[in-house]
Motif scaffolding. Structure first.
Motif, PDB file in Angstrom:
ATOM      1  N   SER A  72      20.733  34.888  39.992  1.00 52.13           N
ATOM      2  CA  SER A  72      21.417  36.011  39.359  1.00 52.13           C
ATOM      3  C   SER A  72      22.095  36.907  40.400  1.00 52.13           C
ATOM      4  O   SER A  72      23.221  37.374  40.193  1.00 52.13           O
ATOM      5  CB  SER A  72      20.404  36.811  38.525  1.00 52.13           C
ATOM      6  OG  SER A  72      21.054  37.804  37.781  1.00 52.13           O
ATOM      7  N   ILE A  73      21.432  37.134  41.518  1.00 53.78           N
ATOM      8  CA  ILE A  73      22.009  37.947  42.596  1.00 53.78           C
ATOM      9  C   ILE A  73      23.259  37.269  43.162  1.00 53.78           C
ATOM     10  O   ILE A  73      24.298  37.912  43.341  1.00 53.78           O
ATOM     11  CB  ILE A  73      20.962  38.211  43.703  1.00 53.78           C
ATOM     12  CG1 ILE A  73      19.881  39.162  43.184  1.00 53.78           C
ATOM     13  CG2 ILE A  73      21.621  38.744  44.975  1.00 53.78           C
ATOM     14  CD1 ILE A  73      18.646  39.250  44.066  1.00 53.78           C
ATOM     15  N   ALA A  74      23.151  35.976  43.426  1.00 52.11           N
ATOM     16  CA  ALA A  74      24.311  35.241  43.968  1.00 52.11           C
ATOM     17  C   ALA A  74      25.482  35.275  42.991  1.00 52.11           C
ATOM     18  O   ALA A  74      26.634  35.499  43.400  1.00 52.11           O
ATOM     19  CB  ALA A  74      23.910  33.796  44.280  1.00 52.11           C
ATOM     20  N   ALA A  75      25.193  35.088  41.716  1.00 52.00           N
ATOM     21  CA  ALA A  75      26.256  35.135  40.709  1.00 52.00           C
ATOM     22  C   ALA A  75      26.893  36.517  40.660  1.00 52.00           C
ATOM     23  O   ALA A  75      28.117  36.639  40.542  1.00 52.00           O
ATOM     24  CB  ALA A  75      25.698  34.754  39.333  1.00 52.00           C
ATOM     25  N   ALA A  76      26.071  37.559  40.755  1.00 53.98           N
ATOM     26  CA  ALA A  76      26.605  38.921  40.707  1.00 53.98           C
ATOM     27  C   ALA A  76      27.534  39.186  41.895  1.00 53.98           C
ATOM     28  O   ALA A  76      28.627  39.736  41.722  1.00 53.98           O
ATOM     29  CB  ALA A  76      25.473  39.944  40.673  1.00 53.98           C
ATOM     30  N   VAL A  77      27.113  38.790  43.082  1.00 52.37           N
ATOM     31  CA  VAL A  77      27.950  39.000  44.272  1.00 52.37           C
ATOM     32  C   VAL A  77      29.261  38.237  44.141  1.00 52.37           C
ATOM     33  O   VAL A  77      30.340  38.788  44.393  1.00 52.37           O
ATOM     34  CB  VAL A  77      27.189  38.595  45.562  1.00 52.37           C
ATOM     35  CG1 VAL A  77      28.111  38.550  46.766  1.00 52.37           C
ATOM     36  CG2 VAL A  77      26.021  39.551  45.812  1.00 52.37           C
ATOM     37  N   LEU A  78      29.178  36.992  43.709  1.00 47.10           N
ATOM     38  CA  LEU A  78      30.383  36.176  43.553  1.00 47.10           C
ATOM     39  C   LEU A  78      31.315  36.755  42.487  1.00 47.10           C
ATOM     40  O   LEU A  78      32.529  36.847  42.700  1.00 47.10           O
ATOM     41  CB  LEU A  78      29.996  34.738  43.212  1.00 47.10           C
ATOM     42  CG  LEU A  78      31.127  33.719  43.136  1.00 47.10           C
ATOM     43  CD1 LEU A  78      31.948  33.688  44.422  1.00 47.10           C
ATOM     44  CD2 LEU A  78      30.560  32.343  42.828  1.00 47.10           C
ATOM     45  N   THR A  79      30.758  37.172  41.360  1.00 48.40           N
ATOM     46  CA  THR A  79      31.628  37.713  40.306  1.00 48.40           C
ATOM     47  C   THR A  79      32.206  39.070  40.690  1.00 48.40           C
ATOM     48  O   THR A  79      33.320  39.384  40.284  1.00 48.40           O
ATOM     49  CB  THR A  79      30.898  37.797  38.948  1.00 48.40           C
ATOM     50  OG1 THR A  79      29.727  38.579  39.074  1.00 48.40           O
ATOM     51  CG2 THR A  79      30.561  36.415  38.422  1.00 48.40           C
ATOM     52  N   ILE A  80      31.472  39.863  41.472  1.00 45.59           N
ATOM     53  CA  ILE A  80      32.048  41.124  41.969  1.00 45.59           C
ATOM     54  C   ILE A  80      33.287  40.818  42.804  1.00 45.59           C
ATOM     55  O   ILE A  80      34.345  41.432  42.626  1.00 45.59           O
ATOM     56  CB  ILE A  80      31.025  41.928  42.797  1.00 45.59           C
ATOM     57  CG1 ILE A  80      29.945  42.524  41.891  1.00 45.59           C
ATOM     58  CG2 ILE A  80      31.717  43.039  43.596  1.00 45.59           C
ATOM     59  CD1 ILE A  80      28.739  43.072  42.646  1.00 45.59           C
ATOM     60  N   LEU A  81      33.156  39.870  43.723  1.00 43.77           N
ATOM     61  CA  LEU A  81      34.294  39.509  44.580  1.00 43.77           C
ATOM     62  C   LEU A  81      35.468  38.987  43.748  1.00 43.77           C
ATOM     63  O   LEU A  81      36.618  39.372  43.983  1.00 43.77           O
ATOM     64  CB  LEU A  81      33.857  38.471  45.612  1.00 43.77           C
ATOM     65  CG  LEU A  81      32.853  38.954  46.662  1.00 43.77           C
ATOM     66  CD1 LEU A  81      32.354  37.782  47.517  1.00 43.77           C
ATOM     67  CD2 LEU A  81      33.453  40.050  47.525  1.00 43.77           C
TER      68      LEU A  81
END
Length: 177
Positions: free
Chosen positions: A21-30
């Protein structure tokens, strides 16, 4: 604990789902910030802000899952599983916070509209981000049900609200662009 035990009698290590979930959040923020920078759309900026809320919520999920995996002790004789309820409540609060941030971001642009640029590229970037969130939400939902974790289910449902709000933003952009 609430969790279903695995074959060895231990509780599954669920923090891997929080890291997903953290990785997805960082990627989607970018991705969503890129879509905003390409288009200048305040709707996409608001969507990126929602992804920042997703990151904060995912960090709380990680903390909670680490906490509830601790064994019971003298002070907490029944363990730490009740922390899941606080985590799921936090998720709900974060959704409300994101909604407020979106409203506050949108009001000035409603008053003073600005033409959008490269809408097609911005839409494409946002679709990719949304598909990432959808995939992760489905994985988390399945894991939450499998392991009886309301923390994972709440995070999955939070990501699904992000999917639906992004769909709304994309429809609005496509309609206006």
């Amino acid at each position: 604990m609430n969790f279903v035990k695995n074959e060895t009698g231990n509780h599954p290590h669920l923090t891997r789902y929080a890291w997903l979930s953290i990785a997805a959040a960082v990627l989607t923020i970018l991705l969503k910030m890129s879509a905003y920078l390409v288009t200048g759309s305040v709707g996409l900026l608001s969507d990126a802000l929602e992804s920042m809320v997703n990151l904060a919520a995912a960090l709380v999920v990680l903390f909670t899952l680490n906490l509830i995996e601790r064994p019971a002790n003298e002070r907490f004789t029944f363990g730490f599983s009740k922390a899941e309820y606080f985590s799921s409540g936090f998720e709900g609060g974060m959704i409300l916070l994101a909604a407020g941030a979106i409203v506050m971001t949108a009001i000035p642009r409603l008053i003073k509209p600005v033409p959008l640029e490269q809408v097609g590229l911005g839409l494409l970037i946002s679709v990719v981000a949304t598909l990432i969130n959808l995939g992760v939400a489905l994985v988390l939902l399945r894991a939450g049900k499998r392991y009886n974790s309301i923390t994972l289910e709440a995070d999955a449902r939070h990501l699904m609200t992000d999917v639906w709000t992004t769909v709304g933003v994309l429809v609005g952009l496509r309609w206006s662009g």
